[in-house]
Design an enzyme around this catalytic site. Structure first.
Site, PDB file in Angstrom:
ATOM      1  N   ASP A   1       0.832  -1.209   0.000  1.00 55.19           N
ATOM      2  CA  ASP A   1       0.000   0.000   0.000  1.00 55.19           C
ATOM      3  C   ASP A   1       0.867   1.261   0.000  1.00 55.19           C
ATOM      4  O   ASP A   1       2.094   1.183   0.043  1.00 55.19           O
ATOM      5  CB  ASP A   1      -0.929  -0.063   1.224  1.00 55.19           C
TER       6      ASP A   1
ATOM      7  N   TRP B   1      -3.541   3.164  -5.991  1.00 56.93           N
ATOM      8  CA  TRP B   1      -4.853   3.745  -6.323  1.00 56.93           C
ATOM      9  C   TRP B   1      -4.892   4.430  -7.699  1.00 56.93           C
ATOM     10  O   TRP B   1      -5.579   5.435  -7.890  1.00 56.93           O
ATOM     11  CB  TRP B   1      -5.289   4.741  -5.242  1.00 56.93           C
ATOM     12  N   GLY B   2      -4.138   3.922  -8.662  1.00 56.89           N
ATOM     13  CA  GLY B   2      -4.195   4.489 -10.018  1.00 56.89           C
ATOM     14  C   GLY B   2      -3.487   5.825 -10.168  1.00 56.89           C
ATOM     15  O   GLY B   2      -3.802   6.592 -11.076  1.00 56.89           O
TER      16      GLY B   2
ATOM     17  N   ASP C   1     -10.703   2.934  -3.243  1.00 59.28           N
ATOM     18  CA  ASP C   1     -11.264   1.693  -2.687  1.00 59.28           C
ATOM     19  C   ASP C   1     -12.624   1.358  -3.280  1.00 59.28           C
ATOM     20  O   ASP C   1     -13.465   2.234  -3.501  1.00 59.28           O
ATOM     21  CB  ASP C   1     -11.390   1.817  -1.167  1.00 59.28           C
TER      22      ASP C   1
HETATM   23  C1  GAL Z   1      -6.133   1.201   1.405  1.00 58.82           C
HETATM   24  C2  GAL Z   1      -6.340   0.152   0.348  1.00 58.82           C
HETATM   25  C3  GAL Z   1      -7.414  -0.789   0.812  1.00 58.82           C
HETATM   26  C4  GAL Z   1      -7.030  -1.399   2.141  1.00 58.82           C
HETATM   27  C5  GAL Z   1      -6.761  -0.298   3.156  1.00 58.82           C
HETATM   28  C6  GAL Z   1      -6.219  -0.839   4.468  1.00 58.82           C
HETATM   29  O1  GAL Z   1      -5.092   2.024   1.035  1.00 58.82           O
HETATM   30  O2  GAL Z   1      -6.704   0.783  -0.851  1.00 58.82           O
HETATM   31  O3  GAL Z   1      -7.606  -1.788  -0.180  1.00 58.82           O
HETATM   32  O4  GAL Z   1      -5.901  -2.196   1.976  1.00 58.82           O
HETATM   33  O5  GAL Z   1      -5.793   0.608   2.659  1.00 58.82           O
HETATM   34  O6  GAL Z   1      -5.971   0.171   5.401  1.00 58.82           O
END
Ligand code: GAL
Length: 484
Positions: free
Chosen positions: A228, A277-278, A298
């Site tokens: 992430d 996130w693209g 998300d």
């Molecule tokens: C976001 C991610 C989600 C999930 C979340 C966890 O950045 O896009 O899919 O992993 O973090 O905190």
């Protein structure tokens, strides 16, 4: 609970998700069109210009203005790893190791804990999902990866070894104990970390610890890493366009390249998913760094998310073997999507060759939903080992209207030509195409096979003939074209 009560609960949950983001859900960021406030007791916390998340109010402080919304947002200041990470990856010396060719050549098929449980995860839930892969026939259908998302570790690394420590209250057998159970079922285990100082939910991030973490994950028996992009120190961020528009050498890409190299140094092959996130033009460099890269913010269990993900994937389809645009995890079984919308959710992820990670409590899926996600013909298209690329939009007949996302797609597999048609309108509609327009040439005779039903439709057609079908609102039909 009575069915009607359960339905009311679902509907209530769905309308709530439209108004406010749920605990740990996304609540802001560039390109984010969903809710920008959080349910009571939770605060929208700015993680980066691209991502804000609902966190428990007590863990946040310092009010500021978010990048793209008018809601009150706070900046996290109390994570265990707020120190500036040392810059070690200048372009000239940053690793250029490619992702493993031993795994991830066709898009991942599996499950991830996040959409079902958010931070409320534990060993029992993960092992239950693995067992349900077997008992529900998902393993036999090709589902393989059982993936743990954010919130699995303790807040602090081990003081001497610097390893991330699984939270013993959530994972009493550690991650290695889960891996043993998952492997014993013939499945693979995935885990989550972050290319910053802390994960989005505030647990230890891997920036500067790539080698230790990759070695630890490997020793535990992990097979897949979702990586992430929260909590990035300023000296590792990208504020503008890099020199020569070279995003492979941006700070963001280099943070991910460090982990690619660390994973490659392990004895186990890892499938590597990049979760940015693209942003940062990741579709231009993602395949040099990982097997798949997130295209959007998300997921939510809404038709608007499904159509946004399709539109984004269609315009950035740098997809082929070992290289897949990730439209995010499945919402089948969550919220109030109609069965037709769930069919489109699945068919679109299939035809665009996105990873498919189920995101629900599998024990609650009904037989219709199970039939959707186990459809052998659609899964065979997704996992085809002869043709790696996705289906692409085509013009079905001259002067056909254009829609966003496009409605008509043609794709190839080892079997031949497939046509997918999405009805993007909220009324049933007749959809038509000619075989010539689907790229089948100007001569020949054809018949149509329904991939959902596994049956041939009546009728034979010349190349210039028009085939028509009534498609239900937000549904997708999936066809294989028999060449007679
Ligand atoms: C976001 C991610 C989600 C999930 C979340 C966890 O950045 O896009 O899919 O992993 O973090 O905190």
């Amino acid at each position: 609970m009575m069915l009607s009560g359960f339905l009311l609960l679902l509907i209530g949950f769905a309308s709530q998700t439209l108004a406010q983001s749920q605990p740990w859900g996304q609540c802001g960021g560039i390109g984010w069109a969903g809710a920008t406030t959080c349910t009571s007791g939770w605060t929208c916390v700015l993680s980066s210009a691209y991502y804000s998340q609902c966190l428990q109010s007590a863990s946040t402080s310092a009010t500021t203005t978010p990048a793209t919304s008018t809601t009150t947002t706070t900046v996290k200041t109390t994570t265990s790893s707020s120190a500036t990470a040392t810059v070690t990856g200048f372009p000239a010396s940053a690793p250029t190791v490619p992702p493993s060719k031993l795994v991830g050549q066709t898009p991942a098929l599996g499950w991830n804990s996040w959409n079902a449980y958010g931070c409320n995860i534990n060993e029992a839930k993960v092992v239950a999902a693995a067992n349900q892969f077997v008992s529900l026939g998902l393993k036999a259908a090709g589902y393989q990866y059982v993936n743990i998302d954010d919130c699995w570790p303790l807040a602090a690394r081990n003081a001497s070894s610097k390893q991330i420590v699984p939270d013993p209250a959530k994972f009493p057998d550690g991650i290695s104990g889960v891996a043993t159970q998952v492997h014993a079922l013939g499945l693979k285990l995935g885990i989550y970390s972050d290319a910053g100082t802390a994960t989005c939910a505030g647990f230890p991030g891997s920036l500067g610890f790539e080698s230790i973490d990759a070695a630890t994950f490997s020793a535990w028996g992990v097979d897949y890493l979702k990586y992430d992009n929260c909590n990035i120190p300023a000296n590792w961020s990208d504020t503008g366009t890099p020199q020569n528009n070279d995003w492979y050498n941006s700070n963001s890409a280099i943070r991910y390249r460090q982990m690619t190299a660390a994973l490659a140094a392990q004895s186990r092959p890892f499938q590597f998913n990049l979760c940015l996130w693209g942003n940062y033009n990741v579709w231009n460099w993602g395949s040099r760094v990982g097997h798949s890269w997130r295209l959007t913010g998300d997921a939510s269990a809404t038709w608007s998310f499904i159509t946004t993900a399709i539109t984004t994937s269609v315009s950035h389809s740098a997809t082929g073997f070992g290289a897949h645009g990730d439209m995010d995890m499945m919402e089948i079984g969550n919220g109030a999507l109609t069965i037709q919308e769930q069919r489109t959710h699945f068919a679109a992820w299939i035809m665009l060759k996105s990873p498919i990670l189920l995101g629900t409590d599998l024990s609650l899926l009904n037989t219709t939903q199970l039939a959707i996600i186990k459809n052998a013909e659609l899964l065979a298209f997704h996992q085809d080992t002869t043709v790696g690329g996705p289906a692409v939009p085509f013009t079905p007949f001259s002067s056909a209207p254009t829609t966003s996302p496009p409605e008509y797609y043609v794709g190839k597999s080892s079997k031949g030509t497939h046509v997918f048609i999405i009805n993007t309108s909220s009324a049933a509609a007749t959809k038509s195409f000619t075989f010539a327009n689907a790229g089948l040439g100007s001569s020949g005779t054809f018949s149509v096979h329904d991939m959902w039903a596994g049956t041939d439709l009546a009728g034979t057609y010349a190349a210039s003939a028009t085939f028509s079908v009534t498609v239900q609102p937000h549904d997708t039909v999936a066809y294989f074209i028999n060449v007679l």
